[in-house]
Design a protein around this motif. Structure first.
Motif, PDB file in Angstrom:
ATOM      1  N   GLN A 184      34.858  43.472  43.199  1.00  0.00           N
ATOM      2  CA  GLN A 184      35.923  43.328  42.205  1.00  0.00           C
ATOM      3  C   GLN A 184      35.901  44.488  41.219  1.00  0.00           C
ATOM      4  O   GLN A 184      36.950  44.975  40.778  1.00  0.00           O
ATOM      5  CB  GLN A 184      35.747  41.999  41.453  1.00  0.00           C
ATOM      6  CG  GLN A 184      36.905  41.643  40.539  1.00  0.00           C
ATOM      7  CD  GLN A 184      38.217  41.480  41.297  1.00  0.00           C
ATOM      8  OE1 GLN A 184      38.274  40.778  42.301  1.00  0.00           O
ATOM      9  NE2 GLN A 184      39.265  42.121  40.828  1.00  0.00           N
ATOM     10  N   LYS A 230      37.447  47.513  42.949  1.00  0.00           N
ATOM     11  CA  LYS A 230      38.904  47.361  42.939  1.00  0.00           C
ATOM     12  C   LYS A 230      39.468  47.724  41.568  1.00  0.00           C
ATOM     13  O   LYS A 230      40.479  48.431  41.449  1.00  0.00           O
ATOM     14  CB  LYS A 230      39.292  45.915  43.280  1.00  0.00           C
ATOM     15  CG  LYS A 230      39.166  45.545  44.744  1.00  0.00           C
ATOM     16  CD  LYS A 230      39.636  44.116  44.963  1.00  0.00           C
ATOM     17  CE  LYS A 230      39.472  43.663  46.392  1.00  0.00           C
ATOM     18  NZ  LYS A 230      39.925  42.263  46.602  1.00  0.00           N
ATOM     19  N   THR A 231      38.814  47.230  40.525  1.00  0.00           N
ATOM     20  CA  THR A 231      39.272  47.509  39.159  1.00  0.00           C
ATOM     21  C   THR A 231      39.240  48.999  38.861  1.00  0.00           C
ATOM     22  O   THR A 231      40.194  49.550  38.304  1.00  0.00           O
ATOM     23  CB  THR A 231      38.400  46.748  38.139  1.00  0.00           C
ATOM     24  OG1 THR A 231      38.547  45.347  38.338  1.00  0.00           O
ATOM     25  CG2 THR A 231      38.793  47.098  36.706  1.00  0.00           C
ATOM     26  N   ASN A 235      39.828  43.791  36.170  1.00  0.00           N
ATOM     27  CA  ASN A 235      38.847  42.803  35.718  1.00  0.00           C
ATOM     28  C   ASN A 235      37.738  43.570  35.009  1.00  0.00           C
ATOM     29  O   ASN A 235      36.761  44.001  35.632  1.00  0.00           O
ATOM     30  CB  ASN A 235      38.300  42.011  36.909  1.00  0.00           C
ATOM     31  CG  ASN A 235      37.472  40.811  36.479  1.00  0.00           C
ATOM     32  OD1 ASN A 235      36.780  40.862  35.457  1.00  0.00           O
ATOM     33  ND2 ASN A 235      37.531  39.739  37.240  1.00  0.00           N
ATOM     34  N   CYS A 246      33.947  42.230  35.193  1.00  0.00           N
ATOM     35  CA  CYS A 246      33.221  42.578  36.419  1.00  0.00           C
ATOM     36  C   CYS A 246      32.856  44.058  36.427  1.00  0.00           C
ATOM     37  O   CYS A 246      31.767  44.439  36.876  1.00  0.00           O
ATOM     38  CB  CYS A 246      34.066  42.246  37.647  1.00  0.00           C
ATOM     39  SG  CYS A 246      34.178  40.474  38.005  1.00  0.00           S
ATOM     40  N   LYS A 281      30.276  40.160  45.348  1.00  0.00           N
ATOM     41  CA  LYS A 281      31.674  39.894  44.975  1.00  0.00           C
ATOM     42  C   LYS A 281      32.043  40.565  43.655  1.00  0.00           C
ATOM     43  O   LYS A 281      33.166  41.039  43.476  1.00  0.00           O
ATOM     44  CB  LYS A 281      31.904  38.385  44.895  1.00  0.00           C
ATOM     45  CG  LYS A 281      31.943  37.696  46.256  1.00  0.00           C
ATOM     46  CD  LYS A 281      32.325  36.231  46.141  1.00  0.00           C
ATOM     47  CE  LYS A 281      32.414  35.570  47.515  1.00  0.00           C
ATOM     48  NZ  LYS A 281      32.801  34.141  47.418  1.00  0.00           N
TER      49      LYS A 281
END
Length: 215
Positions: free
Chosen positions: A108, A111-112, A29, A32, A104
Motif C-alpha cells: 500500500q 502504491k501511495t 495512504n 502506510c 500489505k
C-alpha cells in the motif's frame, strides 16, 4: 483513469498508455507510507554505537586508598563513572533496530508513493532505454533528451530509473551517473520512490510493477 505518454530514447512521444486503475487511482495512504519508510530506515541502521561500563574499562583493579582513616570519600576503583577515564553510565550498546513491516502495508505504501509522483507530474514512461554502447555519456544524452538532466544544472534532480531487467552493459553505462538511482521494477520500494524527485520507468517495467501490485 490516467493516460500517460510514452517516450523513446530520443525524447519523442511514440505512444500513450492507460495506467491500471487498481494501482494508479490517485489515492494516498500516508499512514502506510510513514510506517513503511520508518521500517525501511530502521532496518538500515547499523546499531554499532557502544560505550564501556566500569566493568569493561581496563584497569581499576586496585583500591586507590584504604577504606578508612584518610578523610577522603571511600573509593573501590579508579574506573568509577564519577572519575576521569571511568566507565559510562547508561551509555549506548550495540543493538538491532530492525523490525518487520507487514507485506500489505509495504504494498500500500508503494502504491501511495507511485500515486504521489503521478499527482506531482513527476512520473515518466520510456518505451525502451536504448544506447549504442555502454558509455556514461550516451546514457546522459538519453536523460537530456527526456529533459531529466541538463549539463547547465548545478544540482541535477534526483532520478529513479526502474526497468524490468538490467544487463551488464546498461549497468556499466549508468553506474557513474551521480543523480541517478537504478533499480528493478520488481524490487523497488516506497522509500526509493519518495527519495527521488523524478521517476522514470520502462514500459516493460511498468507492466511488471503493475502485475506485482494489482493483486
Amino acid at each position: 483513469m490516467f493516460t500517460l505518454p510514452v517516450y523513446n530514447s530520443e525524447g519523442k512521444e511514440v505512444d500513450t498508455i492507460k495506467l491500471n486503475v487498481s494501482v494508479f487511482d490517485g489515492t494516498q495512504n500516508l499512514e502506510c507510507l510513514h510506517q513503511a519508510i520508518s521500517g525501511f530506515t530502521a532496518n538500515q541502521r547499523k546499531g554499532l554505537a557502544a560505550t564501556k561500563t566500569r566493568g569493561e574499562v581496563s584497569g581499576g583493579g586496585r583500591k586507590p586508598w584504604k577504606q578508612k582513616g584518610t578523610g577522603r570519600a571511600r573509593v573501590g576503583s579508579t574506573r568509577s563513572p564519577l572519575w576521569r577515564h571511568g566507565g559510562v553510565v547508561f551509555g549506548p550498546h550495540p543493538r538491532d533496530f530492525s523490525y518487520e513491516v507487514p507485506q500489505k502495508i509495504k504494498a500500500q505504501a508503494l502504491k501511495t508513493s507511485l500515486n504521489v509522483k503521478l499527482n506531482e507530474n513527476n512520473f515518466m514512461i520510456v518505451d525502451e532505454f536504448k544506447i549504442e554502447a555502454p558509455k556514461t555519456k550516451l546514457a546522459q544524452e538519453v536523460f537530456s533528451n527526456l529533459k531529466l538532466f541538463s549539463a547547465k544544472d548545478k544540482k541535477p534532480k534526483k532520478v529513479l530509473f526502474l526497468t524490468h531487467k538490467l544487463d551488464t552493459e546498461l549497468k556499466k553505462a549508468l553506474k557513474n551517473i551521480s543523480f541517478l538511482t537504478v533499480n528493478l521494477a520488481s524490487d523497488c520500494h516506497a522509500y526509493g520512490v519518495m527519495n527521488s524527485q523524478k521517476l522514470l520507468i520502462t514500459k516493460a517495467g511498468l507492466a511488471a510493477l503493475t502485475e506485482r501490485l494489482k493483486s
